[in-house]
Write a protein that holds these residues in place. Structure first.
Motif, mmCIF file in Angstrom:
data_model
loop_
_atom_site.group_PDB
_atom_site.id
_atom_site.type_symbol
_atom_site.label_atom_id
_atom_site.label_comp_id
_atom_site.label_asym_id
_atom_site.label_seq_id
_atom_site.Cartn_x
_atom_site.Cartn_y
_atom_site.Cartn_z
ATOM 1 N N PHE A 40 0.833 -1.211 0.000
ATOM 2 C CA PHE A 40 0.000 0.000 0.000
ATOM 3 C C PHE A 40 0.864 1.256 0.000
ATOM 4 C CE2 PHE A 40 -2.141 3.116 2.940
ATOM 5 C CZ PHE A 40 -3.086 3.573 2.025
ATOM 6 N N ASP A 41 0.544 2.206 -0.885
ATOM 7 C CA ASP A 41 1.231 3.502 -0.922
ATOM 8 C C ASP A 41 0.162 4.581 -1.040
ATOM 9 O OD1 ASP A 41 2.555 5.869 -1.567
ATOM 10 O OD2 ASP A 41 4.146 4.811 -2.643
ATOM 11 N N PRO A 42 -0.140 5.287 0.058
ATOM 12 C CA PRO A 42 -1.236 6.277 0.026
ATOM 13 C C PRO A 42 -1.019 7.391 -0.994
ATOM 14 C CG PRO A 42 0.042 6.468 2.064
ATOM 15 C CD PRO A 42 0.500 5.225 1.390
ATOM 16 N N SER A 43 0.246 7.773 -1.247
ATOM 17 C CA SER A 43 0.517 8.857 -2.210
ATOM 18 C C SER A 43 0.172 8.427 -3.629
ATOM 19 C CB SER A 43 1.991 9.274 -2.145
ATOM 20 O OG SER A 43 2.280 9.774 -0.858
ATOM 21 N N THR B 102 -3.803 8.444 -8.135
ATOM 22 C CA THR B 102 -4.751 7.695 -8.976
ATOM 23 C C THR B 102 -6.140 8.314 -8.898
ATOM 24 O OG1 THR B 102 -3.499 5.653 -8.641
ATOM 25 C CG2 THR B 102 -5.781 5.419 -9.390
ATOM 26 N N LEU B 103 -6.571 8.655 -7.681
ATOM 27 C CA LEU B 103 -7.897 9.258 -7.500
ATOM 28 C C LEU B 103 -7.950 10.654 -8.124
ATOM 29 C CD1 LEU B 103 -8.765 8.137 -3.848
ATOM 30 C CD2 LEU B 103 -9.884 7.389 -5.946
ATOM 31 N N TYR B 104 -6.862 11.412 -7.962
ATOM 32 C CA TYR B 104 -6.812 12.764 -8.541
ATOM 33 C C TYR B 104 -6.950 12.691 -10.063
ATOM 34 C CZ TYR B 104 -5.123 17.419 -9.752
ATOM 35 O OH TYR B 104 -5.005 18.690 -10.263
ATOM 36 N N ILE C 69 -12.807 16.576 -17.783
ATOM 37 C CA ILE C 69 -14.255 16.432 -17.961
ATOM 38 C C ILE C 69 -14.642 14.987 -17.673
ATOM 39 C CG2 ILE C 69 -16.147 16.575 -19.629
ATOM 40 C CD1 ILE C 69 -14.415 18.729 -21.088
ATOM 41 N N GLY C 70 -15.628 14.814 -16.796
ATOM 42 C CA GLY C 70 -16.063 13.466 -16.436
ATOM 43 C C GLY C 70 -15.096 12.835 -15.441
ATOM 44 N N SER C 71 -15.426 11.674 -14.981
ATOM 45 C CA SER C 71 -14.568 11.003 -14.008
ATOM 46 C C SER C 71 -14.546 9.506 -14.303
ATOM 47 C CB SER C 71 -15.069 11.253 -12.582
ATOM 48 O OG SER C 71 -16.443 10.955 -12.482
ATOM 49 N N ASP C 72 -13.452 8.878 -13.950
ATOM 50 C CA ASP C 72 -13.285 7.441 -14.157
ATOM 51 C C ASP C 72 -13.860 6.713 -12.937
ATOM 52 O OD1 ASP C 72 -12.499 4.850 -14.555
ATOM 53 O OD2 ASP C 72 -10.431 5.318 -15.105
ATOM 54 N N LYS C 73 -15.155 6.464 -12.992
ATOM 55 C CA LYS C 73 -15.843 5.892 -11.820
ATOM 56 C C LYS C 73 -15.338 4.493 -11.483
ATOM 57 C CE LYS C 73 -20.087 8.550 -12.586
ATOM 58 N NZ LYS C 73 -19.687 9.191 -13.861
ATOM 59 N N GLU C 74 -15.004 3.732 -12.514
ATOM 60 C CA GLU C 74 -14.537 2.361 -12.263
ATOM 61 C C GLU C 74 -13.221 2.370 -11.484
ATOM 62 O OE1 GLU C 74 -14.065 -1.623 -14.929
ATOM 63 O OE2 GLU C 74 -15.623 -0.178 -15.459
ATOM 64 N N ALA C 75 -12.324 3.283 -11.858
ATOM 65 C CA ALA C 75 -11.041 3.386 -11.153
ATOM 66 C C ALA C 75 -11.269 3.778 -9.696
ATOM 67 C CB ALA C 75 -10.144 4.410 -11.851
ATOM 68 N N GLU D 178 -5.516 7.214 5.398
ATOM 69 C CA GLU D 178 -4.169 7.659 4.985
ATOM 70 C C GLU D 178 -4.219 8.296 3.596
ATOM 71 O OE1 GLU D 178 -0.669 5.223 5.772
ATOM 72 O OE2 GLU D 178 -1.977 3.784 6.797
ATOM 73 N N ILE D 179 -5.071 7.752 2.718
ATOM 74 C CA ILE D 179 -5.214 8.332 1.374
ATOM 75 C C ILE D 179 -5.779 9.746 1.462
ATOM 76 C CG2 ILE D 179 -6.395 8.110 -0.856
ATOM 77 C CD1 ILE D 179 -6.443 5.041 -0.359
ATOM 78 N N VAL D 180 -6.763 9.955 2.361
ATOM 79 C CA VAL D 180 -7.363 11.288 2.550
ATOM 80 C C VAL D 180 -6.278 12.297 2.938
ATOM 81 C CG1 VAL D 180 -8.919 12.652 4.005
ATOM 82 C CG2 VAL D 180 -9.677 10.431 3.123
ATOM 83 N N LYS D 181 -5.387 11.897 3.868
ATOM 84 C CA LYS D 181 -4.306 12.795 4.315
ATOM 85 C C LYS D 181 -3.316 13.053 3.181
ATOM 86 C CE LYS D 181 -4.512 11.079 9.068
ATOM 87 N NZ LYS D 181 -3.881 10.118 9.982
ATOM 88 N N ALA D 182 -2.947 11.980 2.461
ATOM 89 C CA ALA D 182 -1.980 12.131 1.361
ATOM 90 C C ALA D 182 -2.542 13.027 0.266
ATOM 91 C CB ALA D 182 -1.629 10.749 0.796
ATOM 92 N N TYR D 183 -3.828 12.921 -0.004
ATOM 93 C CA TYR D 183 -4.486 13.732 -1.035
ATOM 94 C C TYR D 183 -4.415 15.214 -0.651
ATOM 95 C CZ TYR D 183 -8.066 14.727 -4.633
ATOM 96 O OH TYR D 183 -8.746 15.179 -5.735
ATOM 97 N N LYS D 184 -4.666 15.490 0.614
ATOM 98 C CA LYS D 184 -4.631 16.876 1.110
ATOM 99 C C LYS D 184 -3.219 17.446 1.001
ATOM 100 C CE LYS D 184 -7.092 19.872 3.868
ATOM 101 N NZ LYS D 184 -8.525 20.017 4.133
ATOM 102 N N SER D 185 -2.236 16.647 1.419
ATOM 103 C CA SER D 185 -0.858 17.161 1.416
ATOM 104 C C SER D 185 -0.298 17.274 -0.004
ATOM 105 C CB SER D 185 0.047 16.280 2.283
ATOM 106 O OG SER D 185 0.088 14.962 1.769
ATOM 107 N N SER D 186 -0.757 16.435 -0.920
ATOM 108 C CA SER D 186 -0.249 16.494 -2.306
ATOM 109 C C SER D 186 -0.936 17.570 -3.140
ATOM 110 C CB SER D 186 -0.450 15.146 -3.002
ATOM 111 O OG SER D 186 0.325 14.152 -2.402
#
Length: 665
Positions: free
Chosen positions: A13-16, A21-23, A29-35, A50-58
């Motif tokens: 697991f790597d939260p960053s 990937t989520l970003y 336009i649009g979003s990759d819902k499957e991903a 941890e992903i929530v925190k990494a998303y905020k910091s990145s």
């Protein structure tokens, strides 16, 4: 504690990397819902934080806000809920249940009855942090009575540790519950609140076993008869969670999806909160209790990305009748044990009228049908408010006093379903059963479900009376009629049942062990041998004895009799065998399910509805009502009102059915 969830920590697991990937999935336009759904359901809740925190910091942005912006509808609700820490998700559910238009008592009951001390404490702290108010104060302000008191007790999170048992208090506690309810006029609710809110799960299971010995009925049955409303529902939920949390959630999931419309909030809440705890157990309990796997029910009841996310949380499909894992086998064994020990007090909804005057009733019925137009209200009020025995007296007096045939007059004055219902009530029970069997056999196609339902729910005495009435009315034996209209093994099982030769009496333990082993051995034989052995036992043994046989069958085979019948048999024979088992386990529940099937969906099976309401109104319709409410989360009264609104099934017909029902639950 053994992990029985479907969602685990992702390896490597790597939260960053996940945040990136989520970003990228939401960029442009649009979003990759499957991903998004693949990533979110492929991580544990701790990893998601941890992903929530990494998303905020990145990216300097709030991941949950971005998800809310990019996604819509139920899929958005589900993904966003998965991203919250479990305690905060519980806190939001409780907050929404209290602060919306009207209180969602079912949500309060489900969450607070099913959480352990640690989860309750985390919920209370999260609620304070998220909403700046005290949860206990909010519940006090929004609920009332014994329901409120019990919620407050649960909110303390002070239940004894799971393994703590006070052996010297088990019998004393069971006796205290009995004395507070069944043994007195009225109920001392404080005893129920104190004991069910504080004793350990292990201790209370022992108390429930001892209670069963004292009261000759399950604690659930006492709660249904002694308590009412939201307090009754809360106490039942607590008892169910003490017996088996996975079974409780399996029932909640089933109720959330069956019938018209899906209760998505309930479905989302349970799939999220149990995915890392006991979803595998819930799946097994679901398979044991219902006719399909949880996976397939979700598949049929939902759609799109929302469906794919729920199926990922579910974690896989189950064979219809695989072997039990140990906990499920113990639970199935216990359920049959409770069924075999329970002494059910049958309660009708129609009783003999006091100050009965058949001559007066006869005159009033004649007046209601004389001249232009018919006074349906008078007819309904007289017929429904008399016992069948009193109705037979009215018929005789009508003939001797007025020289007329009451049945002919009623048929000429009434029409359609109201006429069928009133005429059904005026026939003797044996005549009515004979007529229902005739209707099921004659005409275009046989109504196999009706034949099964009647024959698996009648006593020997009732079957003999029905046979005589059939012969008298149609100049042919019922056995001959069945044999000319059905064939094969189905014909054989109906012929066996119509003999009315089932043994009477209690279970014989030694013989039950032999019977159970024979059934278990038969499961390994070819289908013909298996069917013959099952028929020889299921059609002849007394119901109390069969309960014990089915209980021991679990021990002999590590399978449940219902699942074996569903998997190994087919067609009408399977339905007949399954009907016997359901009737043996809990006859009012079997009939409650028959009523539900008669009314749900497009169109009403009025013949089935009339048949059950008429035939059970003086036997156990009150018990059926209670089972209907418990199983379908809706009262029978309310269901009849909603489902009989169309065409000629409205008005007087509906009014008569509701009067037979005997009240709202």
């Amino acid at each position: 504690m053994v992990f029985r969830g479907t969602i685990t920590d992702a390896p490597d697991f790597d939260p960053s990397v996940d945040a990136e990937t989520l970003y990228n999935a939401m960029k442009g336009i649009g979003s990759d819902k499957e991903a998004i759904l693949d990533l979110v359901t492929g991580r544990s809740n701790a990893q998601r934080q941890e992903i929530v925190k990494a998303y905020k910091s990145s990216y300097g942005k709030d991941l949950i806000d971005d998800l809310k912006y990019e996604l819509t509808g139920k899929f958005e609700r589900l993904i966003v809920s998965l991203m919250r820490p479990q305690a905060y998700h519980d806190a939001k559910e409780i907050h929404d249940a209290l602060k919306g238009a009207g209180t969602d008592e079912k949500c309060l009951i489900e969450v607070l009855a099913s959480r352990n001390n640690q989860q309750i404490h985390a919920l209370v702290a999260a609620y304070k942090d998220a909403y700046g108010s005290d949860l206990e104060e909010d519940i006090i302000g929004d609920t009332s009575g014994h329901f409120k008191k019990m919620l407050i007790v649960l909110l303390q999170g002070t239940r004894d540790d799971p393994g703590l048992v006070y052996p010297e208090l088990v019998e004393e506690d069971a006796q205290a519950l009995y004395d507070a309810g069944e043994a007195q006029w009225g109920t001392e609710e404080s005893i129920f609140i104190m004991l069910l809110g504080n004793r350990s799960v292990t201790h209370l299971r022992m108390v429930f076993d001892k209670y069963q010995e004292i009261a000759e009925k399950a604690i659930e049955d006492s709660i249904k008869s002694e308590l009412s409303g939201d307090f009754e529902r809360l106490m039942l939920a607590i008892v169910q969670c003490i017996r088996s949390v996975p079974m409780y959630f399996a029932k909640r999931l089933y109720k959330s999806m069956k019938g018209l419309g899906t209760q998505d909030n309930t479905l989302i809440r349970i799939m999220i909160c149990r995915s890392e705890i006991d979803m595998l157990d819930i799946r097994e309990c679901f398979r044991m209790g219902y006719e399909k796997s949880l996976y397939n029910m979700i598949k049929e009841d939902t759609s799109g990305d929302y469906k794919r996310t729920l199926l990922a949380l579910c974690g896989g499909d189950d064979d219809l009748a695989g072997e039990f894992f140990p906990e499920a086998a113990q639970l199935a064994y216990k359920m049959w044990e409770i069924s075999s020990m329970t002494k059910v007090q049958l309660r009708p909804t129609i009783r003999p009228a006091s100050e009965f005057d058949p001559a007066d009733d006869a005159q009033n019925l004649r007046k209601a049908m004389k001249g232009f137009g018919t006074d349906e209200d008078t007819i309904i009020n007289i017929v429904v408010n008399r016992s069948n025995e009193q109705r037979q007296e009215i018929k005789q007096v009508f003939k001797s006093l007025l020289g007329r045939d009451l049945m002919k007059d009623l048929k000429s004055e009434l029409s359609k379903n109201l006429e069928r219902l009133i005429i059904g009530l005026m026939l003797t029970p044996a005549e009515f059963d004979a007529k229902m069997m005739r209707k099921a056999i004659e005409g275009a196609g046989t109504d196999e479900h009706a034949l099964i339902e009647i024959l698996v729910t009648r006593t020997n005495e009732q079957i003999h009376a029905m046979n005589a009435a059939y012969k008298h009315a149609y100049k042919k034996s019922l056995e001959e009629a069945i044999q000319s209209d059905t064939s094969g093994r189905f014909c054989q099982i109906l012929t066996a049942l119509v003999q009315g030769a089932r043994e009477d009496g209690p279970a014989d333990l030694d013989r039950a062990l032999v019977d159970a082993q024979e059934l278990a051995n038969a499961c390994n034989e070819d289908s013909d041998e298996m069917e013959i052995k099952f028929m020889s036992i299921l059609c002849t043994r007394s119901f109390p004895h069969l309960r014990k046989v089915f209980q021991e069958f679990v021990r002999c085979s590590n399978k449940d009799i219902e699942q074996i019948i569903k998997k190994e048999m087919s067609g009408d024979l399977k339905q007949a065998m399954y009907g016997i088992v359901c009737s043996v386990k809990n006859q009012p529940n079997y009939l409650a399910n028959r009523l539900y099937k008669a009314m749900k969906g497009i169109g009403t099976d009025d013949r089935a509805l009339i048949r059950i309401m008429v035939s059970r109104s003086e036997i156990d319709l009150f018990n059926i009502r209670k089972e209907f409410k418990e199983t379908h989360d809706c009262s029978l009264h309310e269901f009849i009102q909603v489902e009989t609104m169309v065409g000629d099934t409205s008005g007087d017909y509906r009014k008569t059915l509701l009067m037979l029902c005997g009240g709202e639950d």
